[in-house]
Write a protein that holds these residues in place. Sequence first.
Motif, PDB file in Angstrom:
ATOM      1  N   ALA A  77      34.732  34.173  74.149  1.00 31.55           N
ATOM      2  CA  ALA A  77      34.569  33.510  72.797  1.00 31.55           C
ATOM      3  C   ALA A  77      34.731  34.452  71.949  1.00 31.55           C
ATOM      4  CB  ALA A  77      33.177  32.783  73.454  1.00 31.55           C
ATOM      5  N   LEU A  78      33.488  35.004  71.384  1.00 29.57           N
ATOM      6  CA  LEU A  78      33.355  35.604  70.359  1.00 29.57           C
ATOM      7  C   LEU A  78      35.067  36.476  69.713  1.00 29.57           C
ATOM      8  CD1 LEU A  78      31.087  36.538  68.308  1.00 29.57           C
ATOM      9  CD2 LEU A  78      30.619  38.327  69.266  1.00 29.57           C
ATOM     10  N   MET A  79      36.301  36.531  70.823  1.00 29.14           N
ATOM     11  CA  MET A  79      36.713  37.015  70.514  1.00 29.14           C
ATOM     12  C   MET A  79      38.181  36.420  69.675  1.00 29.14           C
ATOM     13  SD  MET A  79      37.988  39.958  73.169  1.00 29.14           S
ATOM     14  CE  MET A  79      36.900  41.573  72.974  1.00 29.14           C
ATOM     15  N   LEU A 111      39.175  35.185  65.954  1.00 28.55           N
ATOM     16  CA  LEU A 111      41.056  35.395  66.205  1.00 28.55           C
ATOM     17  C   LEU A 111      41.530  37.164  66.248  1.00 28.55           C
ATOM     18  CD1 LEU A 111      41.863  33.411  62.787  1.00 28.55           C
ATOM     19  CD2 LEU A 111      41.141  32.113  65.502  1.00 28.55           C
ATOM     20  N   GLN A 112      40.834  37.575  67.444  1.00 30.11           N
ATOM     21  CA  GLN A 112      41.239  38.584  67.593  1.00 30.11           C
ATOM     22  C   GLN A 112      42.358  38.547  69.108  1.00 30.11           C
ATOM     23  OE1 GLN A 112      37.776  40.936  68.385  1.00 30.11           O
ATOM     24  NE2 GLN A 112      37.840  42.048  66.733  1.00 30.11           N
ATOM     25  N   PHE A 113      43.327  37.554  68.773  1.00 26.94           N
ATOM     26  CA  PHE A 113      44.548  37.528  69.517  1.00 26.94           C
ATOM     27  C   PHE A 113      45.402  38.361  70.505  1.00 26.94           C
ATOM     28  CE2 PHE A 113      44.216  33.349  67.199  1.00 26.94           C
ATOM     29  CZ  PHE A 113      43.477  32.454  67.796  1.00 26.94           C
ATOM     30  N   LEU A 127      50.191  27.368  75.836  1.00 25.23           N
ATOM     31  CA  LEU A 127      49.768  28.230  74.902  1.00 25.23           C
ATOM     32  C   LEU A 127      49.389  27.447  73.417  1.00 25.23           C
ATOM     33  CD1 LEU A 127      50.610  30.778  73.854  1.00 25.23           C
ATOM     34  CD2 LEU A 127      53.106  29.777  73.607  1.00 25.23           C
ATOM     35  N   VAL A 128      49.239  26.271  72.735  1.00 30.80           N
ATOM     36  CA  VAL A 128      49.618  26.692  71.843  1.00 30.80           C
ATOM     37  C   VAL A 128      47.663  26.269  71.622  1.00 30.80           C
ATOM     38  CG1 VAL A 128      49.777  24.796  69.766  1.00 30.80           C
ATOM     39  CG2 VAL A 128      51.475  25.342  71.188  1.00 30.80           C
ATOM     40  N   ARG A 129      47.447  25.683  72.559  1.00 25.92           N
ATOM     41  CA  ARG A 129      45.719  25.476  72.994  1.00 25.92           C
ATOM     42  C   ARG A 129      44.719  26.225  72.024  1.00 25.92           C
ATOM     43  NH1 ARG A 129      43.891  21.522  76.131  1.00 25.92           N
ATOM     44  NH2 ARG A 129      41.962  22.241  76.289  1.00 25.92           N
ATOM     45  N   SER A 130      45.365  28.087  73.100  1.00 30.01           N
ATOM     46  CA  SER A 130      45.043  29.328  73.716  1.00 30.01           C
ATOM     47  C   SER A 130      44.722  29.879  71.589  1.00 30.01           C
ATOM     48  CB  SER A 130      45.692  29.860  74.371  1.00 30.01           C
ATOM     49  OG  SER A 130      46.936  29.991  73.641  1.00 30.01           O
ATOM     50  N   VAL A 131      45.535  29.109  70.374  1.00 29.20           N
ATOM     51  CA  VAL A 131      45.347  30.007  69.455  1.00 29.20           C
ATOM     52  C   VAL A 131      45.181  28.860  68.598  1.00 29.20           C
ATOM     53  CG1 VAL A 131      46.897  30.352  67.084  1.00 29.20           C
ATOM     54  CG2 VAL A 131      47.873  31.162  69.698  1.00 29.20           C
TER      55      VAL A 131
END
Length: 490
Positions: free
Chosen positions: A129-131, A135-137, A257-261
């Motif tokens: 969650a911290l990543m 925004l460390q995708f 996919l979209v919700r993960s970003v």
Amino acid sequence: MAVRKNLSQMGIAHLISFLLSFGSVVVVSRLLTPLEIGVYSVSVAVLGMAHIFRDFGVGQYLVQAREVGRKEFRAAFSVTLYSSWLLAFVLFMAREPLARLYDHPGVAEVLSILCINFLILPFGTPLLALMQRELQFHYLATNLWLTNLVQTVVTIGCAFAGQSYLSMAWGALVAHVVKVVWLNCVRPGEIIMWPTVRGIGEAFRFGSLASLASIIRELGSGAPDLILGRTLGFVEVAFLSRANGLKKMLIARVIALVRSVYFPTFASELRSGVNGAELFSRSMCYLVAIMAPILAVMAVLAEPLILFLFGSQWERSAPLASLICVYAMVLTPYTFYSLSLIAAGEVKRNLAVESVIQAVQVLVLLSSIWLSLEDVVRLFGLVTMAQILCVQRALYRTFGLRFVDHMRTVFPSLMLVPCSCLGPALAVFYAMSNGLSGYHFPILAVSGLLAGVGWLTGVFVLRHPMKMEVLTLIGTLNRICFSRFRQNAK
């Protein structure tokens, strides 16, 4: 540019994960009997409700919080530890009674292994969650395909070794262990810490409301099967399930996919002071441009799709699928309302919205005492209207987003719907008029091509914001092809 890059990284990871999962299902289905797979499936179903509470909403709390220091992170870790370890204890103690309930000792064996996952979970979920927050995708994408790869290899290996229904459980456990080890290599010294009771109040309050909203949503998703199975019977449930399945099967991966970003990016933008109303409308403009035409085309092609994928015995599901796709298309401008409210810290408001929506859905489903399945599905339009009213009100109170302003922003995307549907509608009409309606695959192939051409035409003629994305994609593909051509020439 950053969002495009993040979507591409996560898109590749999701594609790899899908291929690995699909391959695992194919191989394991040939190695294990239906009974062995059924034992594992029942055991996982038992864990369904427990998974809602496993991190107690801590992941969402860390992503949306205004500030996260060592104190907040430790408090989030502690809440996750207490909730997941308590669930592990309850499930471990209940494994034997559950095995007796289902009259198979394998249920207890599978639960014994899967309980270990709950013990390991606190040492990975908060850091992931911290990543997301940071925004460390690139790390998140690697974690996604790596854990799926390990799970696939271990599951198939154990199935070959004769581990039967325990194969999938061992695969899930080893994947969790590898994830924790990998996270410790990427972010050393951030996983292991002593739990605390100080400062956990805010994380606990947020998590309890988030978990309650998830439970209501989970009960709502299962309500059609539970209620209609009692009032109309299993056959009617099956037809509705196939109609719903058409929508879920074709767009679930895109949404995931979209919700993960979207969620961590939206929360990050809000923290930086971006106007939430403008950000939500602009984001939905791009999403609606993709999802609304897909759902509209699926509504037009519901019958050939149903018949091609499932067979003629499911023909009754076709008109139901068309209605469900139309309702889903109408809701596309509000697709990620829940994530947006949570990103703004309005978890209580999100809970209220979910409660009202699911209450209306239950009332509509209860009308099946007097009405047919077709009539109940038509009444789903009331659920759609209630959802729009509740969500719009919540977005206005949270971000000051007015309905007129939101529709003005997404209207160009909605205009792509007729552009995409015209070709498929003409193809279906031509096939029906000339006695060719039985050629399902050619109809779908031609309709898909016409839908794509219509969509691109609409994007360029209407000068939709997606035009720039299309040109960027074409430029990227040209560069890749040109570089390969030069390499081959050398």
